[in-house]
Write a protein that holds these residues in place. Structure first.
Motif, PDB file in Angstrom:
ATOM      1  N   ASN A 163       0.849  -1.187   0.000  1.00 19.52           N
ATOM      2  CA  ASN A 163       0.000   0.000   0.000  1.00 19.52           C
ATOM      3  C   ASN A 163       0.886   1.239   0.000  1.00 19.52           C
ATOM      4  OD1 ASN A 163      -2.340   1.519   0.014  1.00 19.52           O
ATOM      5  ND2 ASN A 163      -3.097   0.768   1.974  1.00 19.52           N
ATOM      6  N   MET A 164       0.295   2.364  -0.415  1.00 17.79           N
ATOM      7  CA  MET A 164       1.004   3.639  -0.397  1.00 17.79           C
ATOM      8  C   MET A 164       0.106   4.715   0.182  1.00 17.79           C
ATOM      9  SD  MET A 164       4.114   3.299  -1.723  1.00 17.79           S
ATOM     10  CE  MET A 164       4.493   5.042  -2.013  1.00 17.79           C
ATOM     11  N   GLU A 165       0.724   5.625   0.918  1.00 19.88           N
ATOM     12  CA  GLU A 165       0.040   6.831   1.375  1.00 19.88           C
ATOM     13  C   GLU A 165       0.819   8.050   0.888  1.00 19.88           C
ATOM     14  OE1 GLU A 165      -2.419   5.680   5.411  1.00 19.88           O
ATOM     15  OE2 GLU A 165      -0.452   6.655   5.624  1.00 19.88           O
ATOM     16  N   MET A 166       0.062   9.084   0.490  1.00 17.40           N
ATOM     17  CA  MET A 166       0.654  10.341   0.061  1.00 17.40           C
ATOM     18  C   MET A 166       0.203  11.459   0.993  1.00 17.40           C
ATOM     19  SD  MET A 166       2.312   9.483  -2.802  1.00 17.40           S
ATOM     20  CE  MET A 166       2.291   8.160  -4.024  1.00 17.40           C
ATOM     21  N   GLU A 167       1.122  12.340   1.281  1.00 25.01           N
ATOM     22  CA  GLU A 167       0.828  13.514   2.094  1.00 25.01           C
ATOM     23  C   GLU A 167       0.582  14.710   1.178  1.00 25.01           C
ATOM     24  OE1 GLU A 167       3.458  15.021   5.615  1.00 25.01           O
ATOM     25  OE2 GLU A 167       4.065  16.088   3.787  1.00 25.01           O
ATOM     26  N   CYS A 168      -0.460  15.479   1.474  1.00 26.06           N
ATOM     27  CA  CYS A 168      -0.801  16.655   0.686  1.00 26.06           C
ATOM     28  C   CYS A 168      -0.494  17.929   1.462  1.00 26.06           C
ATOM     29  CB  CYS A 168      -2.278  16.657   0.316  1.00 26.06           C
ATOM     30  SG  CYS A 168      -2.845  15.194  -0.576  1.00 26.06           S
ATOM     31  N   ASP A 169       0.045  18.914   0.759  1.00 21.61           N
ATOM     32  CA  ASP A 169       0.214  20.265   1.300  1.00 21.61           C
ATOM     33  C   ASP A 169       0.941  20.259   2.650  1.00 21.61           C
ATOM     34  OD1 ASP A 169       0.048  22.988   1.154  1.00 21.61           O
ATOM     35  OD2 ASP A 169      -2.046  23.121   1.827  1.00 21.61           O
ATOM     36  N   TYR A 170       2.063  19.531   2.687  1.00 23.29           N
ATOM     37  CA  TYR A 170       2.958  19.516   3.850  1.00 23.29           C
ATOM     38  C   TYR A 170       2.271  19.018   5.128  1.00 23.29           C
ATOM     39  CZ  TYR A 170       5.331  22.454   0.476  1.00 23.29           C
ATOM     40  OH  TYR A 170       5.885  22.932  -0.684  1.00 23.29           O
TER      41      TYR A 170
END
Length: 241
Positions: free
Chosen positions: A175-182
């Motif tokens: 699985n992958m998680e992405m962080e948005c806007d710091y």
């Protein structure tokens, strides 16, 4: 370049990066964009460099139109199996604001989990400029776009199952998680992992302030004695906003 930067070569104004692999679509684009009286000389120089790469044991030289990279994001728990795929970048002036995950949810024989990532690009004016991928495996289904409510993707981490040995099934990146806007938002690629032995989430890898994700490269393993792990590692590239 896999985890670091290398100085580019130039042949009559054409920037050449090595040893990343090159694909037909990027090559065709490069030739048309540099069409002119010096095209044949440029092609000759590229052919010579390709021979040098083969002699040195690299896969193929890459002639991608690369951007100015501020930093690389890596998985601290990624595996070393497989081969790095192509690098792709968002068009100049655009950055990643969403992603999709190709995921095999279950198999009676060999499970592979994440088979590909697709990143979607847009400009600060919210104009979509397309999508980018690296190696795309044949198994699984796309899970649907996970979109940043505001801003761009600025960080990532992976859920990775450690090597299972010769008896059990390897899946690597699950699985992958992405962080948005710091850090203001986190978007997750696969919402339901109940059928899998849970892996471990790694630490966050983040772009510096004033930059956002603009490209990617994935490492992918072909079947080995009937057991392939598909995506084993991921690099994201950050560009200055």
């Amino acid at each position: 370049m896999k985890n670091g930067k290398e100085s580019p070569l130039h042949i009559r104004g054409v920037q050449v990066e090595a040893p990343l692999r090159y694909n037909r679509r990027q090559y065709t684009s490069l030739i048309h964009s540099h069409d002119g009286p010096d095209t044949m000389k440029t092609l000759g120089g590229l052919a010579i460099l390709a021979c040098v790469a083969f002699a040195a044991g690299d896969n193929v030289l890459s002639y991608v139109e690369r951007r100015s990279i501020a930093s690389n994001l890596t998985l601290d728990n990624g595996l070393d199996w497989g081969v790095w795929g192509d690098v792709e970048y968002c068009p100049e002036g655009s950055f990643v604001h969403a992603f999709d995950t190709k995921f095999e949810s279950g198999s009676t024989t060999d499970e592979t989990a994440v088979n590909a990532l697709m990143l979607f690009c847009s400009t600060p004016e919210h104009h979509d400029t397309g999508y980018i991928t690296s190696t795309v495996g044949e198994y699984g289904e796309w899970q649907g776009m996970r979109i940043c409510t505001n801003g761009y993707v600025t960080g990532m981490r992976g859920n990775v199952l450690e090597p299972q040995g010769i008896v059990h099934d390897d899946v690597a990146v699950a699985n992958m998680e992405m962080e948005c806007d710091y850090g203001k938002e986190v978007i997750t690629g696969v919402m339901d992992l109940e059928k899998f032995t849970p892996g471990e989430w790694g630490e966050w890898s983040k772009c510096d302030s004033g930059s956002a994700v603009c490209g990617l490269q994935v490492k992918w393993e072909e079947p080995v004695l009937g057991d392939d792990a598909a995506t084993t590692n991921v690099i994201l590239f950050c560009c200055s906003l």
